[in-house]
Write a protein that holds these residues in place. Structure first.
Motif, mmCIF file in Angstrom:
data_model
loop_
_atom_site.group_PDB
_atom_site.id
_atom_site.type_symbol
_atom_site.label_atom_id
_atom_site.label_comp_id
_atom_site.label_asym_id
_atom_site.label_seq_id
_atom_site.Cartn_x
_atom_site.Cartn_y
_atom_site.Cartn_z
ATOM 1 N N GLN A 77 144.688 11.929 14.968
ATOM 2 C CA GLN A 77 144.413 13.162 14.227
ATOM 3 C C GLN A 77 143.759 14.210 15.136
ATOM 4 O O GLN A 77 144.134 15.387 15.122
ATOM 5 C CB GLN A 77 143.496 12.837 13.046
ATOM 6 N N ARG A 78 142.839 13.774 15.976
ATOM 7 C CA ARG A 78 142.154 14.693 16.895
ATOM 8 C C ARG A 78 143.119 15.256 17.932
ATOM 9 O O ARG A 78 143.086 16.445 18.248
ATOM 10 C CB ARG A 78 140.987 13.998 17.604
ATOM 11 N N VAL A 86 145.728 24.569 20.870
ATOM 12 C CA VAL A 86 145.917 25.176 22.208
ATOM 13 C C VAL A 86 146.908 26.352 22.184
ATOM 14 O O VAL A 86 146.544 27.396 22.716
ATOM 15 C CB VAL A 86 146.264 24.089 23.255
ATOM 16 N N PRO A 87 148.071 26.370 21.673
ATOM 17 C CA PRO A 87 148.955 25.281 21.257
ATOM 18 C C PRO A 87 149.780 24.751 22.445
ATOM 19 O O PRO A 87 150.082 25.502 23.366
ATOM 20 C CB PRO A 87 149.872 25.943 20.232
ATOM 21 N N LEU A 88 150.109 23.478 22.365
ATOM 22 C CA LEU A 88 150.901 22.855 23.426
ATOM 23 C C LEU A 88 152.383 22.713 23.070
ATOM 24 O O LEU A 88 153.162 22.246 23.884
ATOM 25 C CB LEU A 88 150.328 21.471 23.778
ATOM 26 N N ILE A 89 152.743 23.081 21.850
ATOM 27 C CA ILE A 89 154.169 23.092 21.472
ATOM 28 C C ILE A 89 154.522 24.476 20.940
ATOM 29 O O ILE A 89 153.638 25.231 20.544
ATOM 30 C CB ILE A 89 154.533 21.993 20.443
ATOM 31 N N LYS A 90 155.814 24.787 20.932
ATOM 32 C CA LYS A 90 156.277 26.129 20.560
ATOM 33 C C LYS A 90 155.966 26.505 19.116
ATOM 34 O O LYS A 90 155.652 27.642 18.827
ATOM 35 C CB LYS A 90 157.779 26.250 20.827
ATOM 36 N N LYS A 91 156.087 25.548 18.200
ATOM 37 C CA LYS A 91 155.832 25.830 16.783
ATOM 38 C C LYS A 91 154.718 24.918 16.268
ATOM 39 O O LYS A 91 154.983 23.924 15.588
ATOM 40 C CB LYS A 91 157.108 25.644 15.964
ATOM 41 N N PRO A 92 153.454 25.263 16.562
ATOM 42 C CA PRO A 92 152.345 24.387 16.179
ATOM 43 C C PRO A 92 152.224 24.155 14.673
ATOM 44 O O PRO A 92 151.704 23.125 14.243
ATOM 45 C CB PRO A 92 151.105 25.093 16.744
ATOM 46 N N GLU A 93 152.755 25.086 13.865
ATOM 47 C CA GLU A 93 152.703 24.913 12.404
ATOM 48 C C GLU A 93 153.510 23.694 11.949
ATOM 49 O O GLU A 93 153.293 23.155 10.868
ATOM 50 C CB GLU A 93 153.167 26.178 11.680
ATOM 51 N N LEU A 94 154.441 23.244 12.794
ATOM 52 C CA LEU A 94 155.228 22.058 12.450
ATOM 53 C C LEU A 94 154.367 20.791 12.430
ATOM 54 O O LEU A 94 154.791 19.766 11.893
ATOM 55 C CB LEU A 94 156.393 21.870 13.436
ATOM 56 N N LEU A 95 153.173 20.864 12.963
ATOM 57 C CA LEU A 95 152.275 19.704 12.945
ATOM 58 C C LEU A 95 151.514 19.575 11.622
ATOM 59 O O LEU A 95 150.896 18.542 11.378
ATOM 60 C CB LEU A 95 151.288 19.767 14.114
ATOM 61 N N ASP A 96 151.565 20.595 10.781
ATOM 62 C CA ASP A 96 150.854 20.533 9.499
ATOM 63 C C ASP A 96 151.256 19.298 8.693
ATOM 64 O O ASP A 96 150.395 18.612 8.128
ATOM 65 C CB ASP A 96 151.111 21.791 8.658
ATOM 66 N N GLU A 103 146.195 12.112 7.500
ATOM 67 C CA GLU A 103 145.077 12.077 6.551
ATOM 68 C C GLU A 103 145.339 11.066 5.433
ATOM 69 O O GLU A 103 144.450 10.306 5.052
ATOM 70 C CB GLU A 103 144.840 13.480 5.966
ATOM 71 N N GLU A 104 146.559 11.047 4.913
ATOM 72 C CA GLU A 104 146.914 10.091 3.857
ATOM 73 C C GLU A 104 146.822 8.654 4.365
ATOM 74 O O GLU A 104 146.303 7.772 3.661
ATOM 75 C CB GLU A 104 148.316 10.370 3.325
ATOM 76 N N LEU A 105 147.306 8.409 5.570
ATOM 77 C CA LEU A 105 147.242 7.059 6.144
ATOM 78 C C LEU A 105 145.794 6.635 6.372
ATOM 79 O O LEU A 105 145.431 5.478 6.114
ATOM 80 C CB LEU A 105 148.044 6.980 7.444
#
Length: 121
Positions: A77-78, A86-96, A103-105
């Motif tokens: 999670q961290r 940072v973001p380290l990927i092009k579309k950081p919103e995809l990590l939501d 969180e559920e797990l």
């Protein structure tokens, strides 16, 4: 969004697959490689550790294996939050979505540990 499955083993397998796909998107830089290594380790660990818990030799061993999975999920999670910030990927919103699943797990493992501890007393 596809239907959520409640088979924990299948969920953890799918979670590992998703982590591997995120790692593949990280940049081939010193930072990207460091984060990729850490995320790959922690993010794929809950799946085999859950399998270890299912084959536990005692209730104490079962709880211990569940705690390892929980610890690895919290670490994952961290790392995911760091990648997003940072973001380290092009579309950081995809990590939501994977952050929500993480969180559920975590909640499932916390509940499972509490239940197992109550049975063990």
């Amino acid at each position: 969004m596809k239907k959520q499955t409640y088979d924990l083993e299948e969920r953890l397998l799918e979670y590992s697959v998703r982590i591997i796909k995120i790692v593949a998107q990280l940049p081939n830089t010193r930072t990207g490689n460091h984060v990729a290594t850490q995320l790959l380790r922690s993010g794929t660990s809950p799946y085999p550790n859950h399998g270890e818990a299912q084959a536990a030799e005692s209730p104490k061993d079962f709880i211990h294996k569940l705690r390892i999975s929980l610890k690895e999920l919290r670490e994952t999670q961290r790392w995911l939050k760091l990648i997003q910030r940072v973001p380290l990927i092009k579309k950081p919103e995809l990590l939501d979505d994977i952050l929500k699943e993480t969180e559920e797990l975590i909640k499932i493992f916390v509940t499972s540990i509490k239940t197992a501890e109550k049975k063990g007393k």
